[in-house]
Each structure stands twice: as C-alpha cells, then as structure tokens.
Design a protein around this motif. Structure first.
Motif, PDB file in Angstrom:
ATOM      1  N   LEU A 163      69.401   0.101   4.794  1.00 47.98           N
ATOM      2  CA  LEU A 163      68.227  -1.070   5.172  1.00 47.98           C
ATOM      3  C   LEU A 163      69.062  -2.341   5.247  1.00 47.98           C
ATOM      4  CD1 LEU A 163      65.501   0.495   3.474  1.00 47.98           C
ATOM      5  CD2 LEU A 163      65.800   0.793   5.503  1.00 47.98           C
ATOM      6  N   SER A 164      69.856  -2.852   4.996  1.00 48.33           N
ATOM      7  CA  SER A 164      69.845  -4.162   4.950  1.00 48.33           C
ATOM      8  C   SER A 164      71.050  -5.068   6.596  1.00 48.33           C
ATOM      9  CB  SER A 164      71.046  -5.066   4.020  1.00 48.33           C
ATOM     10  OG  SER A 164      72.818  -3.351   4.070  1.00 48.33           O
ATOM     11  N   PHE A 165      71.416  -3.921   7.636  1.00 46.59           N
ATOM     12  CA  PHE A 165      71.739  -3.584   8.735  1.00 46.59           C
ATOM     13  C   PHE A 165      69.406  -4.038   9.817  1.00 46.59           C
ATOM     14  CE2 PHE A 165      74.980  -1.654   6.892  1.00 46.59           C
ATOM     15  CZ  PHE A 165      76.104  -1.944   8.074  1.00 46.59           C
ATOM     16  N   ASP A 166      70.145  -5.103  10.194  1.00 47.63           N
ATOM     17  CA  ASP A 166      68.910  -5.121  11.236  1.00 47.63           C
ATOM     18  C   ASP A 166      69.119  -6.289  12.722  1.00 47.63           C
ATOM     19  OD1 ASP A 166      68.933  -7.607  10.200  1.00 47.63           O
ATOM     20  OD2 ASP A 166      67.582  -7.602   8.746  1.00 47.63           O
ATOM     21  N   ARG A 167      68.284  -6.797  13.000  1.00 44.49           N
ATOM     22  CA  ARG A 167      69.219  -7.159  14.274  1.00 44.49           C
ATOM     23  C   ARG A 167      69.716  -9.533  13.842  1.00 44.49           C
ATOM     24  NH1 ARG A 167      64.426  -8.706  19.058  1.00 44.49           N
ATOM     25  NH2 ARG A 167      65.385  -6.050  19.499  1.00 44.49           N
ATOM     26  N   GLU A 168      69.034  -9.238  12.377  1.00 43.42           N
ATOM     27  CA  GLU A 168      69.621 -10.495  12.062  1.00 43.42           C
ATOM     28  C   GLU A 168      70.980 -10.484  11.226  1.00 43.42           C
ATOM     29  OE1 GLU A 168      66.304 -10.267  11.190  1.00 43.42           O
ATOM     30  OE2 GLU A 168      66.120 -11.366  13.488  1.00 43.42           O
ATOM     31  N   HIS A 169      71.441  -9.214  11.259  1.00 44.13           N
ATOM     32  CA  HIS A 169      72.690  -8.763  10.261  1.00 44.13           C
ATOM     33  C   HIS A 169      73.374  -7.070  11.004  1.00 44.13           C
ATOM     34  CE1 HIS A 169      70.347 -11.460   7.645  1.00 44.13           C
ATOM     35  NE2 HIS A 169      71.594 -12.061   7.068  1.00 44.13           N
ATOM     36  N   PRO A 170      73.362  -6.960  12.350  1.00 42.63           N
ATOM     37  CA  PRO A 170      73.778  -5.943  13.206  1.00 42.63           C
ATOM     38  C   PRO A 170      74.927  -5.594  12.127  1.00 42.63           C
ATOM     39  CG  PRO A 170      74.575  -8.204  13.949  1.00 42.63           C
ATOM     40  CD  PRO A 170      73.999  -8.410  13.048  1.00 42.63           C
ATOM     41  N   TYR A 207      81.514  -3.801   9.492  1.00 42.82           N
ATOM     42  CA  TYR A 207      80.794  -2.378   9.814  1.00 42.82           C
ATOM     43  C   TYR A 207      79.548  -2.584  10.387  1.00 42.82           C
ATOM     44  CZ  TYR A 207      83.768  -0.401   6.255  1.00 42.82           C
ATOM     45  OH  TYR A 207      84.816  -0.185   5.235  1.00 42.82           O
ATOM     46  N   ARG A 208      79.616  -1.591  10.897  1.00 39.87           N
ATOM     47  CA  ARG A 208      78.005  -1.082  11.584  1.00 39.87           C
ATOM     48  C   ARG A 208      77.144  -0.134  11.912  1.00 39.87           C
ATOM     49  NH1 ARG A 208      76.242  -4.963  15.990  1.00 39.87           N
ATOM     50  NH2 ARG A 208      77.667  -6.358  17.013  1.00 39.87           N
ATOM     51  N   LEU A 209      75.745   0.614  12.026  1.00 35.93           N
ATOM     52  CA  LEU A 209      75.947   1.316  11.660  1.00 35.93           C
ATOM     53  C   LEU A 209      76.652   2.355  12.784  1.00 35.93           C
ATOM     54  CD1 LEU A 209      71.388   0.425  12.114  1.00 35.93           C
ATOM     55  CD2 LEU A 209      72.887   0.824  10.093  1.00 35.93           C
ATOM     56  N   GLY A 210      76.731   3.313  12.685  1.00 31.86           N
ATOM     57  CA  GLY A 210      76.551   4.625  12.573  1.00 31.86           C
ATOM     58  C   GLY A 210      75.753   6.284  13.636  1.00 31.86           C
ATOM     59  N   PRO A 211      76.834   7.043  13.649  1.00 35.60           N
ATOM     60  CA  PRO A 211      75.927   7.860  14.767  1.00 35.60           C
ATOM     61  C   PRO A 211      74.634   8.809  14.519  1.00 35.60           C
ATOM     62  CG  PRO A 211      78.444   8.338  14.697  1.00 35.60           C
ATOM     63  CD  PRO A 211      78.234   7.100  13.993  1.00 35.60           C
TER      64      PRO A 211
END
Length: 274
Positions: A28-35, A75-79
């Motif tokens: 949940l910490s991945f967002d537009r400000e922290h991709p 790291y970025r969000l994955g499939p």
C-alpha cells in the motif's frame, strides 16, 4: 512460514499476522508520489533491518506483486497487482462495495445514480441504481461507455486531470457529435473542464443522450480522481432540481472517496516500526 498451530515459530520471529501486516503495508506504500522503493527506503520507512526489508521485497517480487529493475535494484508494482485489481473491479467487487452508497443516494433524492471509472477516453459505468421514476434505460447501465467530451459523467473526471494529461488523451482524435449540444471544440471543452475544478461538479443537458440531463461529481482518493458519481434522469425532470441535488451529490461522492481509500500506515505509526 506455516500457520499451523502445531509449529512453534523460531525465537524472535514476528507473529504471522505481523508479517502479513508488514507485507500489506509495504504494498500500500506504492502510489503516485512513491512509484518505486529500494531496500534502504523500505527499511527506513517501516523501521526494519535491511535484511528483513530485502526478504519482504524479494518475496513479493517472486509472486509477481513487484518487479525489480536490475540496474537500479528498485522495485515497482508488478502484474499480480494488475490481475487482482481487474478481478475485483470487473467481477463485481467494486460494484458490491459502492452500491449501498448509490442506493442510499437514489432513495434520498428519487433520481437514478451511477458510478463510473475511467477507461481510456471514456468513463465506464461500474454499477447503477434506479431512482423512484424507474430505470433510465430499458437495459442495464453497467458497462456502458461515456465519451470524455460529452456529458457530466465524463467531464467530472477528465476535468480533474492535469491539462497536459487531458490534452494527450482527448485532442488530436475525432470526437463524435451525439446531439447539437455536444461540444467538440477543444477551447470550449476546456472552459467546461475548468468549471469542474471551480465548482466541484459538472452538469450537462443532452450532450450524450438528447433527452437526458446529468449531474456528476468526481470521486477523489486523496487528491486524485478515481471515478465519478452521477445522478441522471429525463432532462425536464432533473433541470428544476439541479440546485437541490448538488449538496447530497457532493456528500455521497466524498463518502465514496473514503470508502475507496485504503488505510496506508506511514511514518512512526507504520506496523513493524521499532
């Protein structure tokens, strides 16, 4: 790690629920400000040892929830995230979540309500609830597409986009005219989009369906629009009620925004912070 009650966890190991909470908080910490996040970032943010942060990131990457850039090691969000989001939204999870708010809105004001999300240069209806006067169409509205340039349902969302993003999506491509009220001139459309940011809602009469009026508000998660909540009905029935419908519409849109906002612990309150 096994969650069987017969297995004794290693001394000093966190309980299974704490580990799960750390994993979910990290996602949940991945967002537009922290991709993207690196190992050191995660360790500092959640108060973890770097070895623990590395294991969490590696486990999520192994299951496809994250992908690692081999050059930067970030790291970025994955499939797997995309897969789950599509299952939730397309197979009724989102509709079930938002429908009670729409039903309460429709019952309170006596007008049909619908929730739509962006889909390319359209808004796609996720779910709709009929008003006291009955259905707006003879068929169900779920899945119907509303073009970005025509009608309040679309304008309430696209009006909240940064101008450059909106221009890249909308302009330079053909825009159909659905009635003599449909605007296709970019300068005139930008004036209407500016009204959304100024007023907090959009109103249209006969732009998409010549016999229908709609009043719509953006649904915000944080400061980002994720969809729109609209009330719609026959033009002559909705027009005289417009002023009275604005306040309950804005309140219901705010309620939906809260409903769709995940709890994202950060800073000193983050799980695992020691």
């Amino acid at each position: 790690m096994s969650d069987s009650a017969s297995v004794t966890p290693a001394q000093g190991a966190p309980p299974p629920l704490q580990t799960a909470d750390r994993v979910l908080s990290l996602l949940l910490s991945f967002d537009r400000e922290h991709p993207e996040w690196g190992v050191s970032d995660v360790a500092a943010e959640f108060g973890l040892d770097k070895s623990v942060a590395q294991r969490l990131l590696a486990a999520l990457a192994y299951r496809g929830f994250l992908v690692s850039d081999p050059r930067t090691r970030r790291y970025r969000l994955g499939p797997a995230v995309w897969h789950l989001s599509r299952v939730w939204e397309r197979d009724g999870g989102m509709a079930s979540l938002v429908r009670p708010t729409l039903r309460a809105m429709a019952e309170a004001v006596g007008v049909g309500a619908l929730f739509a999300v962006p889909d390319g240069v359209h808004m796609r209806c996720v779910t709709a609830v009929d008003g006291a006067s009955g259905p707006l169409r003879i068929y169900g509205l779920a899945g119907e597409l509303y073009p970005a340039h025509a009608g309040a349902t679309s304008r309430a969302y696209f009006g909240m986009l940064p101008p450059g993003d909106r221009a890249a999506l909308l302009y330079g491509r053909p825009m159909a005219r659905f009635s003599d009220r449909t605007l296709t001139d970019p300068a005139l459309l930008e004036e209407r989009f500016a009204e959304v940011r100024r007023n907090g809602y959009a109103y249209s009469e006969g732009e998409y369906d010549p016999e229908t009026a709609a009043l719509a508000a953006p649904v915000l998660v944080g400061r980002r629009a994720v969809g729109t909540l609209s009330v719609a009905g026959p033009l002559e029935a909705l027009r005289p009620r417009k002023a009275d419908l604005v306040a309950p519409l804005l309140q219901a849109a705010a309620d939906l925004g809260k409903l769709l906002t995940p709890l994202r612990p950060r800073g000193s309150g983050a799980p695992g912070r020691r």
